[in-house]
Design an enzyme around this catalytic site. Sequence first.
Site, mmCIF file in Angstrom:
data_model
loop_
_atom_site.group_PDB
_atom_site.id
_atom_site.type_symbol
_atom_site.label_atom_id
_atom_site.label_comp_id
_atom_site.label_asym_id
_atom_site.label_seq_id
_atom_site.Cartn_x
_atom_site.Cartn_y
_atom_site.Cartn_z
ATOM 1 N N SER A 103 -25.324 -8.436 35.055
ATOM 2 C CA SER A 103 -26.196 -9.108 36.010
ATOM 3 C C SER A 103 -27.100 -10.092 35.261
ATOM 4 C CB SER A 103 -26.983 -8.045 36.799
ATOM 5 O OG SER A 103 -27.498 -8.575 37.984
ATOM 6 N N GLU A 221 -18.302 -12.593 38.063
ATOM 7 C CA GLU A 221 -18.609 -11.736 39.218
ATOM 8 C C GLU A 221 -19.900 -12.255 39.821
ATOM 9 O OE1 GLU A 221 -21.372 -9.462 39.588
ATOM 10 O OE2 GLU A 221 -22.235 -9.915 37.645
ATOM 11 N N HIS A 292 -21.035 -5.974 40.755
ATOM 12 C CA HIS A 292 -22.065 -5.122 41.355
ATOM 13 C C HIS A 292 -21.373 -4.089 42.235
ATOM 14 C CE1 HIS A 292 -24.548 -8.326 39.794
ATOM 15 N NE2 HIS A 292 -25.630 -7.637 40.107
#
Length: 326
Positions: A103, A221, A292
């Site tokens: 992230s 992602e 995630h």
Amino acid sequence: MAHIYVYSPAGAVRDRAAFKLGVKRLQALGHEVEVDPAALQTWQRFAGDDATRLAAITRAAASGADIALISRGGYGITRLLPDLPYRKIANAISKGTRFVGFSDFTALQLALLAKTGATTWAGPALCEGFGASDAADGADGHNGKLGQGEPDEIMLACFGDLVDGAGEGTGWRLPAASAKLVSEGLLARQSTLWGGNLTVLLSLLGTPYFPEIRQGVLFLEDVGEHPYRIERSLTQLLHAGVLARQKVIVLGAFTNYTLSATHDKGFTLAKVIEWLRAHTKVPVLTGLPFGHVPTKVLLPVGMKIDLLVEGREALLLWGHIHHHHH
């Protein structure tokens, strides 16, 4: 058993219960967990002000731990990039500390790769991977759907491999659409694996913190981004020439968005991927279990890897013995 150093380089930990549970679960797996003194600090949306978080990153690098694990992502590392202790982190890595996160942590991983070439690991954060659901993280996409109940078994197995130094690669089954469009065989040989969160990666483009990787395997992602925003980000990477320089593009999970019946009219993530394939000659693989989502493999960012496709199976290999090279 590993010595795991838990620290908070980005967003504040709002869910203390998830943090405590994460620590307990790591201890139950037999690990020695050392918690950074500032791990639970808060300042605005951050885990302490910039100086506090820089000091925490520096302590993680000096910890001598087997694994330096972020408590959570969120937002906060891009503003620290000019001041990060790159040499200290790279030095710690050369002595065996593996830095794990994803992230917002993508920013540190790619900046470190650009500055030093050091390898880090894309993988779980403490709260999201080992703690319970974390509704307070909802705004950052680390929401209550994640990690309810037990930590994901595949993620735990991959984490265990990393701890043991046993991991030699990871494989996954390609979705039918992806498999039909990709040729079999060795798609990349000794190519640098790099990437992470698409939005965070894109925020580094044009800065000294963006790694200039050629003939690499780029994995991406994202969370909470509508397909049109994902496409807009991909068009930027395309027009900047980044995609054409890669051997393979690998797409992980793109989650937590809502399509609009009035506006989208059939414009979906599948259409975005179709568009991407039509605009680049680079093979695009989908279905990588990373993002995630609870089921996350661990990926060595900056390491030379081989990428092999056999039927519906895709294999990322970084072990030392690659029998398929004969």
